[in-house]
Design an enzyme around this catalytic site. Structure first.
Site, PDB file in Angstrom:
ATOM      1  N   LYS A  35       0.832  -1.202   0.000  1.00  0.00           N
ATOM      2  CA  LYS A  35       0.000   0.000   0.000  1.00  0.00           C
ATOM      3  C   LYS A  35       0.869   1.256   0.000  1.00  0.00           C
ATOM      4  CE  LYS A  35      -3.770   2.022   2.820  1.00  0.00           C
ATOM      5  NZ  LYS A  35      -4.616   1.788   4.011  1.00  0.00           N
ATOM      6  N   SER A 121      -9.299   1.651   3.167  1.00  0.00           N
ATOM      7  CA  SER A 121      -8.536   2.440   2.226  1.00  0.00           C
ATOM      8  C   SER A 121      -7.460   1.637   1.482  1.00  0.00           C
ATOM      9  CB  SER A 121      -7.858   3.596   2.973  1.00  0.00           C
ATOM     10  OG  SER A 121      -6.935   3.121   3.962  1.00  0.00           O
ATOM     11  N   SER A 145      -9.524  -0.701   7.248  1.00  0.00           N
ATOM     12  CA  SER A 145      -8.977  -0.572   5.897  1.00  0.00           C
ATOM     13  C   SER A 145      -8.375  -1.830   5.299  1.00  0.00           C
ATOM     14  CB  SER A 145      -7.936   0.552   5.866  1.00  0.00           C
ATOM     15  OG  SER A 145      -8.551   1.797   6.074  1.00  0.00           O
TER      16      SER A 145
END
Length: 441
Positions: A35, A121, A145
């Site tokens: 990420k 996210s 997330s």
């Protein structure tokens, strides 16, 4: 799931080789993605080379920040375990949403339901795994997330116990809740990655002492119980017998055992569509999260004034401009909840929850229409978030052509127990989910 280059999962692709070429390493031969919230050098642990600029989901953030001067310990752990990194993945701006839509870099395509959000996210990390582009991926989970996109994309997602994995080299969102989590399609890979990140020895699986099913929490879900708790109950009965299954009203238990929540329940959280004590728990978590986010990022936001997507801008600026509040009561809630759930589960108990309260929303859904869904989601997600317990989201196939999941929670520090349990029970759960899918769709 067939590999595709059209998933839109990556913000940047590259190859970062493992620190050793030994074929005996636990993650040898596996590929992973990271990420775009995690710092990385271009040669892993060599400090004499430039690093990648970590973008935090926003071009103005990337433009105003320098290249990394270190590689996050979590990335080093999996590189040293023999895995190969193939790129950095798209995320929601500043990790401030669980939908996974990004106006700047594009929204990664949900491999299970292309017209639905992928979840965020850690959207790109989940999509990269779900689309078969990598074997596993790293994300972060503050308010959900990892768990949410795992559910929406039909894969496994693990949020570890808070502070069990170093978040050094990860841009902070809210340190009281931030964790480094990971995704995989295969439970054995999930376990192997977890052992590398958590520095765990191999131990034999342990049968749970009790498995608690809170019917009030599942009443928040729009998914039929035959596709969630029904699948799990049949699996447990087949594997170890039904005597360890217990039913509980979690909302009532939390209300009784976490007296500091009364501070938040007095503020209009007693909604008919939610569980009052869990809605209050969510309010407590969001207050502390906003305060920490403001402390971390207000100066940069006010100085740079980045171009934020219209669906996030107001919420982010509301956090930055929020008044100073006494967060001591939030700390009390954390302490009381962890003690209460530890007492409930003890050493080898499991709490079962819906990961999310229903189907992944359609792309570009008006946020106002999602308010009830979001409120229910954060009530469920805040249980692990506030307690610091570990949680895994497990896929249960499809219902009405959309992915279904269920979550298992274990007490803080029981990550090895939970990872082993998932690997041991996974095939039976999938078999029962397949039967349920066949007869209920």
């Amino acid at each position: 799931m067939a590999k595709t280059s059209e998933s839109g999962a990556f913000v940047e692709k590259f190859i970062l080789q493992p620190t050793s070429s030994s074929q005996q390493l636990p993650l040898s031969g596996l590929t992973f993605a990271v990420k775009d919230i995690i710092y990385m050098l271009k040669h892993g642990n060599r400090f004499d080379v430039d690093g990648y600029v970590t973008g935090f989901g926003n071009p103005d953030w990337k433009r105003t920040h320098s290249a990394a001067t270190l590689t996050a310990p979590a990335v080093l752990d999996v590189l040293e375990g023999g895995a190969t990194c193939v790129g950095k993945t798209i995320m929601d701006e500043m990790a401030y949403c669980i939908n996974g839509e990004n106006i700047h870099y594009g929204t990664p395509t949900n491999p299970c339901a292309p017209d639905r959000v992928p979840g965020g996210s850690s959207s790109g990390s989940a999509v990269a795994v779900g689309a078969g582009l990598v074997d596993f991926s790293l994300g972060s989970d503050t308010g959900g997330s990892v768990r949410v996109p795992a559910s929406y994309c039909g894969i496994l997602g693990f949020r570890p116990s808070h502070d069990a994995i170093s978040t050094s080299g990860v841009i902070p969102m809210a340190q009281s809740f931030d964790t480094v989590g990971w995704f995989a399609r295969d439970p054995t890979v999930l376990n192997r990655v977890g052992r590398a990140l958590l520095h765990l020895p191999n131990v034999n699986p342990v049968t749970p002492s009790q498995i608690f099913i809170p019917e009030d929490c599942f009443s928040l879900s729009s998914i039929p119980s035959a596709r969630t708790t029904g699948v799990l109950i049949k699996s447990i009965e087949k594997l170890v017998g039904g005597s360890i299954l217990k039913h509980v009203n979690l909302g009532d238990y939390v209300k009784e055992k976490v007296p500091s929540l009364h501070h938040f329940m007095a503020k209009g959280n007693d909604h008919a569509y939610n569980i009052p004590s869990l809605a209050a728990l969510s309010s407590s978590m969001r207050l502390l999260q906003r305060c920490e986010f403001k402390k971390n990022h207000a100066e940069l936001l006010t100085t740079v004034n980045p171009n934020l997507g219209p669906r996030l801008s107001k919420r982010i600026w509301d956090a930055v401009r929020s008044p100073e509040e006494n967060i001591g009561i939030c700390r009390s809630v954390q302490t009381e909840l962890r003690a209460a759930l530890t007492d409930l589960l003890k050493d080898e108990g499991i709490l079962v929850l819906p990961t999310v309260p229903g189907d992944p929303p359609k792309l570009q859904t008006d946020l106002a229409s999602l308010e009830v869904f979001r409120a229910r989601a954060f009530s469920l997600l805040s249980i692990a978030g506030v307690s610091g317990f570990c949680q895994v989201s497990i896929p249960l196939g499809m219902h009405n052509n959309l992915p279904v999941s269920i979550s298992l929670l274990a007490k803080h520090g029981s990550d090895a127990f939970l990872l082993n349990l998932v690997e041991a029970f996974y095939d039976t759960i999938q078999e029962e989910a397949g039967f349920a899918e066949k007869f209920t769709n």
